[in-house]
Structures are given as structure tokens and as C-alpha cells.
Design a protein around this motif. Structure first.
Motif, PDB file in Angstrom:
ATOM      1  N   ASP A  73       8.653   4.902   5.839  1.00  0.00           N
ATOM      2  CA  ASP A  73       9.146   4.197   7.014  1.00  0.00           C
ATOM      3  C   ASP A  73      10.665   4.309   7.099  1.00  0.00           C
ATOM      4  N   ALA A 130       1.332   2.649  -6.434  1.00  0.00           N
ATOM      5  CA  ALA A 130       2.665   2.601  -7.039  1.00  0.00           C
ATOM      6  C   ALA A 130       3.023   3.930  -7.702  1.00  0.00           C
ATOM      7  N   ILE A 165       3.711   6.561  -4.944  1.00  0.00           N
ATOM      8  CA  ILE A 165       5.016   6.338  -4.312  1.00  0.00           C
ATOM      9  C   ILE A 165       6.139   6.827  -5.219  1.00  0.00           C
ATOM     10  N   LYS A 185       8.799   9.823  -4.203  1.00  0.00           N
ATOM     11  CA  LYS A 185      10.257   9.691  -4.248  1.00  0.00           C
ATOM     12  C   LYS A 185      10.881  10.826  -5.059  1.00  0.00           C
ATOM     13  N   ARG A 224      11.200   2.580   3.338  1.00  0.00           N
ATOM     14  CA  ARG A 224      10.105   1.899   2.665  1.00  0.00           C
ATOM     15  C   ARG A 224       8.928   2.864   2.557  1.00  0.00           C
ATOM     16  N   ALA A 238       4.581   3.469   1.656  1.00  0.00           N
ATOM     17  CA  ALA A 238       3.215   2.950   1.565  1.00  0.00           C
ATOM     18  C   ALA A 238       2.292   4.149   1.394  1.00  0.00           C
ATOM     19  N   THR A 239       1.060   3.892   1.029  1.00  0.00           N
ATOM     20  CA  THR A 239       0.081   4.976   0.885  1.00  0.00           C
ATOM     21  C   THR A 239      -1.158   4.639   1.702  1.00  0.00           C
ATOM     22  N   ALA A 278       0.977  -1.880   4.250  1.00  0.00           N
ATOM     23  CA  ALA A 278       1.717  -2.861   3.465  1.00  0.00           C
ATOM     24  C   ALA A 278       2.874  -2.115   2.801  1.00  0.00           C
ATOM     25  N   TRP A 279       4.071  -2.265   3.353  1.00  0.00           N
ATOM     26  CA  TRP A 279       5.228  -1.458   2.916  1.00  0.00           C
ATOM     27  C   TRP A 279       5.864  -2.034   1.664  1.00  0.00           C
ATOM     28  N   SER A 280       6.408  -1.136   0.856  1.00  0.00           N
ATOM     29  CA  SER A 280       7.140  -1.572  -0.336  1.00  0.00           C
ATOM     30  C   SER A 280       8.426  -0.771  -0.451  1.00  0.00           C
TER      31      SER A 280
END
Length: 394
Positions: free
Chosen positions: A241, A290, A293, A297, A313, A315-316, A392-394
């Protein structure tokens, strides 16, 4: 269901993704009485999880060979473009095109391996090498990006595409409760279903065409077909995002699959989202959200080190891809249509191949013989929301 209404149609379609909606449009054009049944939202599942790329097959030539999958897809961009400009088999002029040409970028260390292949006469007209001044902002990194090619592949806004296909035939698309019962005979099939208000219906059809993705497995079970007729090849997609810049591209690496395939989408709040597939999504099936992600990155920092992802942000989104089975579990080269008497099980394999799947169905159907049935009191499903709208973004 002694109290149920009975509707007589030539063809009942089970599943409201792109394959089912495309087939509905083609059948109605050909004069068939048709109803499409969907137990969720239109496009829910594989369709809404698609990146919207109308592949021309070059993704499957990444090993520098043109095989069966490349051949099956070669004509698809032109066929879809005709629909988008109003001259094709279905009028898609109201659909949204995200980009006219998907890209293919090579890391600087691998440029020599692909220059000859992409410059060959075989691919003339299907791919163009871009001058560095034409590279998109996200790839303007000559220290790490060695070449960028534009493929003859459009990318569509999938929710908008579903909406356009559904709007044209809304009276013939019906919302049902999960779970149907089939009474299949060699030359006809009866579908027992309930609408979203619990009212019972019988749909008596000369043919049932199941285009329900993993839902096809229930149909196979009900008609006693072997479970091995279907297979799944799951993915675990990554979403980013607040992307720094739009990008629609495959990244070429040393393997025979794109290392990452990135498409860009705009959320309802107008923020840009990268939706990332490719090898990272295939390998990501074995990872938790996790872990995936963290992998993403690392990959993006390595492949596009000039870009700043610190404000993004992640998410998967898991995708349970279902398709017709192959002996070794590999992806089928083209659409798969299995005929079990009056029940036909269909998988397009790729969203782009939905027109080809409809061709196969129409080629073998008996002539139309029943008048149209609308059932006006029966509700139409909503359009599924894209994964980045519910993440659900992290």
C-alpha cells in the motif's frame, strides 16, 4: 423440494467469475436460454484475486522458448482489445484499462541472455525494447536495471470488468445459497437450489456448465467423477500500500518464471497499491503472512533499491487456484473442458483464456430450444471487493 418452482433452460452456468460471465454473454448472443448461479459475490475467489493481465504468452517464454502455453495465449491480447474498442464478440468499451502495455524488465547482470531472444523475428510486433528515456519512474535505475521491454499485454481493472460483464445480463444472474443438489442424466440435469431468501427452485437444463473454480470439485463429487479430475496450485500474493510510483511489469531473472510480477491498482481512497505475484507468490505458499512480507521487503530492496518503501504498508492474500488436472500437476497449457454427460466442468486456466473456453463450450452444445427465463424476483449477487479493499495492513 416439492414446493419449488421449476425453470426450463438450455444451459445453467454455475460460478460467476469471468469465465462464467463471459460464457453467459456468448450463450445469450447465440440464442440459448441461460441462467448463471453464484453463491457468493460475482468474481469472488480466483477472478477477483487476478492481476488482470491479458497475457500474450511471453511470460511463459521466459526460458527463451515458445511452448504450448505461449501458443494458447498468443491471440488473446488482440481478441480482448477488439472487445474493448467495441468491435469484438462482447462489448467491453465500459471496462477500465489499467495500462495498455505490460512491461518486462531484466536486471543488468542478465541483459545479454535475453537481448537476442526478444529481438528475434519470431517476436516482432509482440515486444518492443524501450529506450531508457521511456522507462517508467519505478525502473529508472540504470545501475541495476539493464533493459525494459514493452509486451503486447494489456492490464484490466478486474472488479470493473466483472461489473461490466454482469450489467449487460443482470436478469439472468442469480444469487443462491451455498450448496446445490444435482440430478444428472446423460442428456439433461436438474439443479436444486435456494435463492438468498431461502426460496426453492429447480432448474432443468440440457447442460450444466460448472465454471466455479474450486467449487467445481463439489460438482465432480456429486456426479461421481474422480477427484483427480481437478487440481489446485495455490498462490500467496503480496500487496504493498502507498506505492511510490505505478508499475506493471515482470522481473526477468535466471529462472524459468518471473521473479516478481507487479501490477498497480488504485484503492477506493485513491492510494496506489502494488499487487505482487510471480515466483515470490508461488514460494510464499509455504510461508506465513509475516514471513512472506519479510521476504517481499528483501526482494524489493534487492530488485528496486532506488525506491523508498519505508512509508508503505504490506499485506498478503492467499489464492486457491483450481484448474483441470494434468498428469504431473503442472499448469495446463490452455482451458480445460471435461464432459460428464450433461454436466460439463470448465476451467479457463487463465483469466485471459475465458474467450477460448467459451469457444470450446459453444462448439459442442446441442441447438438452443427453450425461451429465455428471467425470474425477476430472484436477486442478483453483488460484485466482490478487491483484496486490497479488505486487507489487514501491517
Amino acid at each position: 423440494m416439492a414446493d419449488s418452482a421449476t425453470l426450463q433452460v438450455d444451459v445453467a452456468i454455475l460460478g460467476g467469475g469471468i469465465a462464467g460471465l463471459w460464457l453467459l454473454a456468448r450463450l445469450r448472443q447465440a440464442g440459448y436460454s441461460t441462467l448463471l448461479l453464484e453463491s457468493q459475490a460475482l468474481g469472488a475467489g480466483q477472478t477477483i484475486a487476478s492481476q488482470g493481465i491479458i497475457h500474450g504468452g511471453l511470460k511463459y517464454a521466459i526460458d527463451l522458448k515458445l511452448g504450448g502455453a505461449s501458443d494458447a495465449l498468443a491471440d488473446m491480447p488482440a481478441r480482448w482489445r477488439a472487445c474493448l474498442n467495441g468491435t469484438g464478440e462482447i462489448d467491453l468499451r465500459a471496462a477500465k484499462v489499467a495500462t495498455e502495455r505490460h512491461l518486462f524488465w531484466a536486471r543488468k547482470s542478465l541483459v545479454s541472455r535475453i537481448t537476442g531472444f526478444f529481438g528475434s523475428k519470431l517476436l516482432r510486433g509482440r515486444v518492443d525494447q524501450l529506450d531508457a528515456t521511456q522507462w517508467p519512474e519505478a525502473l529508472r535505475d540504470p545501475e541495476h536495471v539493464g533493459a525494459v521491454y514493452a509486451l503486447d499485454e494489456i492490464v484490466l481493472d478486474v472488479p470493473a470488468l466483472v461489473a461490466v460483464l454482469a450489467a449487460a445480463h443482470r436478469p439472468f444472474i442469480k444469487k443462491i445459497e451455498p450448496g446445490i443438489r444435482l440430478d444428472a442424466r446423460p442428456d439433461s440435469v436438474t439443479v436444486e437450489a435456494r435463492d438468498d431468501r431461502g426460496r426453492a427452485y429447480r432448474i432443468a437444463a440440457a447442460r450444466l456448465i460448472a465454471t466455479a473454480g474450486k467449487g467445481n470439485e463439489d460438482v465432480l463429487s456429486q456426479i461421481g467423477a474422480p477427484a483427480k479430475a481437478a487440481q489446485r496450485r495455490p498462490l500467496h500474493m503480496v500487496m504493498l500500500d502507498n506505492a511510490a510510483a505505478p508499475l506493471w511489469a515482470h522481473c526477468f531473472d535466471a529462472g524459468d518464471k518471473p521473479r516478481v510480477t507487479i501490477t498497480t491498482h488504485r484503492r477506493s481512497d485513491n492510494r496506489l497499491v502494488w499487487y505482487i505475484g510471480g515466483l515470490i507468490a508461488e514460494n510464499g505458499v509455504k510461508q506465513s503472512p509475516a514471513e512472506l512480507i519479510a521476504t517481499a521487503k528483501t526482494e524489493l530492496s534487492l530488485l528496486l533499491p532506488r525506491l523508498d518503501f519505508s512509508h508503505s504498508r504490506f499485506a498478503t492474500h492467499p489464492v486457491d487456484r483450481a484448474e483441470g488436472a494434468t498428469p504431473d500437476g503442472s499448469k495446463p497449457d490452455g482451458p480445460v473442458l471435461q464432459r460428464h454427460g450433461a454436466v460439463w466442468i470448465a476451467w479457463p486456466t487463465k483469466l485471459a483464456l475465458s474467450p477460448q473456453l467459451a469457444d470450446q463450450v459453444l462448439a459442442d452444445l446441442p441447438p438452443a430450444s427453450r425461451p429465455p427465463v428471467e425470474a425477476a424476483e430472484w436477486a442478483t449477487p453483488d460484485i466482490a471487493k478487491a483484496p486490497w479493499e479488505t486487507a489487514a495492513w501491517s
